[in-house]
Scaffold this active site. Structure first.
Site, PDB file in Angstrom:
ATOM      1  N   GLU A  27      -3.663  44.319 125.669  1.00 29.71           N
ATOM      2  CA  GLU A  27      -4.012  45.355 124.691  1.00 29.71           C
ATOM      3  C   GLU A  27      -3.087  46.551 124.885  1.00 29.71           C
ATOM      4  OE1 GLU A  27      -7.901  47.932 123.316  1.00 29.71           O
ATOM      5  OE2 GLU A  27      -7.386  47.804 125.435  1.00 29.71           O
ATOM      6  N   ASP A  59      -6.769  45.304 129.561  1.00 29.23           N
ATOM      7  CA  ASP A  59      -7.200  46.481 128.822  1.00 29.23           C
ATOM      8  C   ASP A  59      -6.159  47.600 128.912  1.00 29.23           C
ATOM      9  OD1 ASP A  59      -9.549  47.868 127.455  1.00 29.23           O
ATOM     10  OD2 ASP A  59      -9.253  49.199 129.166  1.00 29.23           O
ATOM     11  N   HIS A  85     -14.598  44.648 119.825  1.00 27.86           N
ATOM     12  CA  HIS A  85     -15.643  45.560 120.291  1.00 27.86           C
ATOM     13  C   HIS A  85     -15.273  47.027 120.142  1.00 27.86           C
ATOM     14  CE1 HIS A  85     -12.771  45.343 123.538  1.00 27.86           C
ATOM     15  NE2 HIS A  85     -13.344  46.369 124.128  1.00 27.86           N
ATOM     16  N   ASP A  86     -14.017  47.332 119.812  1.00 21.33           N
ATOM     17  CA  ASP A  86     -13.560  48.711 119.687  1.00 21.33           C
ATOM     18  C   ASP A  86     -13.459  49.189 118.248  1.00 21.33           C
ATOM     19  OD1 ASP A  86     -13.338  49.459 122.345  1.00 21.33           O
ATOM     20  OD2 ASP A  86     -11.321  48.630 122.557  1.00 21.33           O
ATOM     21  N   ASP A  99     -11.713  39.852 131.049  1.00 22.93           N
ATOM     22  CA  ASP A  99     -11.236  41.170 130.641  1.00 22.93           C
ATOM     23  C   ASP A  99     -10.979  41.985 131.910  1.00 22.93           C
ATOM     24  OD1 ASP A  99     -10.691  43.438 129.096  1.00 22.93           O
ATOM     25  OD2 ASP A  99     -12.258  42.924 127.662  1.00 22.93           O
TER      26      ASP A  99
END
Length: 586
Positions: A263, A209, A356-357, A108
């Site tokens: 993302e 990200d 995770h969001d 990530d």
């Protein structure tokens, strides 16, 4: 329909298209040393588990050196490991172990911002430093006003005053996450060098990200007034974003056989086509938010206008009958269909429902009560039978659920803390009055420890866990799931095997069926003469299904179902609550 489908010899094969990805949030995955925090050695211990599950790629959320304002997404040193996570030697062992099990590792990577403790930012506080223009520094406006009216995604203003530099800096996220200035060529060069460094160590790609936020509109003008994030139209998919990403591809990614998962909040299908593929910026796939934001409204998940209560009647927000996740199938089906058809041949989908969001998938789109097992299996069937690469978020494979948050002190997520504080202050209430909101909105729901067993702390740690353990771990855990052949865990294994053995599911074209049905999501996947029919009853009602008259069910076979006694004939049948069936048809 067969005349329109692609032939098997036309398939553009790539390893990352055929892979199944498992996302690890290491802080909550497995603690090896009893300090209550998951770590890299803890991940190493569980690599055989991931291998047994059948996944191909491990996506590791940030383990870089960080002060943890946003649990590692605020990076202090891109080329060092956080003390709580272990050492660089531990990371090297993890990479070797993953590769020894014939899996791949993607990291990530956060390129939009750093920590305010990063050396670049500390140096940039000196306006004469070579790093002075690495971030967005601005003077305030007359009358003591901020440089513009932008707000942070986490709540509050997007500007923070620095006493040393005597200017404001921009932070689209937390104030400890200053945004990098990608207009500066030196910023890009330093970031690209760092990416080469990681790829040179042998990793297999990156999850990038919020990478479509790296270009801000020239002049940083005021944003339009809206109920959510002010300024987004000047930040999302900015004016030079394609230039920057194309440059990153040409200067870095093109040199490696790697996977790029980008993302991109606020990215639609047409924008995605510009980012993906050889004719675009070169990225492999886009993580968009259109389906993940259902049932949220324009102001985001903390915009409570989507609830059928007045905000000054906060007692109703703690009423279990208040429907925070009230959504209809038409919206979800329309979004997924648009992306399936829109990217066909021009891009590739990243198929996910949770990460995770977001709160837990089964609590948002399924039934976390009586039909938890059936609905979790149905949602997995949806993910694995759409065209695209499926992503499993840790705990989804056992149907982990949202948590009952009892006090403000239990919260750990910076977003949830700031939003809960704002909500309590705005309505002059306590946490007891808004805890139902937090239960359905907080990212902490997906960050509670993986439930490995029914032991104390769910087998996650021998110490005091950094975040609350879900109380239902006594009945929802990996140990019990692996022992039960009818469990969600074993169903995931079946889906992985099915996808591995069936090119039609991986590469086949997507044809929607029954597009107006309120409860059934059905579609056909075709590749050459092969067809796969998927029928999903997405709600807790019984529904009748009849094969459309223009489809032939020659030589049908049931490939998988979440009910044991589903028949082999797809022509006409009754669907039970949350029933999923996948058939092979010609």
């Amino acid at each position: 329909m067969a005349a329109d489908t692609q032939r098997e010899d036309e398939v553009d094969r790539e390893w990352w298209k055929e892979a199944v990805v498992y996302q690890i949030y290491p802080r909550s995955f497995n603690d090896s040393n009893g300090d209550g925090i998951g770590d890299i050695p803890g991940v190493i211990e569980k690599v055989p588990y991931l291998d047994e599950l059948g996944v191909d790629v491990v996506w590791l959320c940030p383990v870089y050196d960080s002060p943890n304002a946003d649990n590692g997404y605020d990076i202090r040193d891109y080329q060092a490991i956080m003390d709580e996570m272990g050492t660089m030697d531990d990371w090297e062992r993890l990479l070797e172990t993953v590769h020894d099990h014939d899996m791949r590792l993607i990291m990530d990577m956060v390129l939009n911002h750093t920590s305010d403790e990063h050396e670049w930012f500390l140096q940039s506080k000196d306006p004469d430093s070579e790093y002075a223009d690495y971030y967005y520094w601005r003077d305030g406006r007359e009358g003591g006003e901020l440089p513009n009216n932008w707000t942070s995604i986490f709540g509050g203003d997007a500007w923070k005053y620095d006493e040393k530099r005597e200017q404001y800096y921009l932070h689209v996220f937390d104030e400890k996450q200053p945004d990098l200035n990608w207009r500066n060529e030196d910023v890009r060069a330093d970031l690209f060098e760092m990416l080469h460094w990681w790829l040179g160590k042998g990793i297999d790609g990156f999850r990038l990200d919020v990478v479509n936020l790296i270009s801000k509109r020239e002049g940083l003008p005021d944003g339009e007034d809206n109920p959510g994030w002010v300024g987004w139209e000047h930040i999302v998919n900015g004016p030079r974003v394609h230039e920057y990403i194309s440059e990153m591809h040409d200067e870095v990614f093109a040199d490696y056989d790697m996977m790029t998962v980008a993302e991109m909040p606020g990215c639609g299908v047409e924008e995605a086509k510009q980012y993906c593929g050889e004719d675009g910026d070169g990225l492999n796939m886009i993580v968009h938010f259109e389906h993940a934001d259902i049932p949220y409204r324009p102001g985001g998940k903390w915009d409570l206008q989507d609830i059928d209560v007045e905000l000054d009647e906060l007692d109703d927000l703690n009423d279990p009958d208040t429907q925070f996740n009230d959504w209809d199938l038409h919206e979800l089906r329309d979004v997924l269909t648009r992306w399936q058809i829109g990217l066909d041949g021009e891009g590739w989908n990243a198929n996910y429902l949770g990460n995770h969001d977001h709160p837990r998938t089964v609590s948002r789109f399924g039934d976390s009560g009586f039909f938890r097992v059936a609905s979790a299996k149905l949602l997995a069937t949806l993910q694995f039978t759409l065209q695209g690469t499926p992503f499993i978020y840790q705990g989804e494979e056992i149907g982990m659920t949202n948590v009952e948050w009892q006090s403000f002190d239990e919260l750990r997520d910076v977003e949830a803390i700031q939003q809960a504080e704002e909500l309590m202050e705005r309505h002059d209430v306590g946490f007891e009055d808004i805890k139902h909101v937090v239960k359905h909105r907080s990212r902490d729901n997906s960050r509670t420890p993986v439930q490995w067993s029914d032991e104390e702390n769910a087998g996650f740690t021998d110490g005091e866990p950094w975040i609350k353990v879900n109380a239902n771990h006594d009945r929802i855990n990996v140990e019990d799931a692996r022992a039960n052949e009818d469990s969600i865990w074993h169903y995931y294994r079946e889906l992985i095997d099915l996808r591995e053995d069936n090119d039609t599911i991986v590469y086949g074209d997507f044809h929607p069926l029954y597009e107006d049905h309120p409860h059934i999501f059905a579609y056909l996947r075709t590749l050459g003469d092969s067809g796969v029919l998927v029928v999903l009853n997405v709600f807790a009602y019984e529904e009748a299904f009849t094969l459309p008259p223009n489809l032939d069910a020659e030589d049908p076979k049931l490939l998988i179902s979440n009910y044991d006694d589903a028949g082999d004939d797809p022509t006409e049948f009754e669907l039970r609550p949350y029933e999923a069936r996948v058939y092979r048809i010609s």
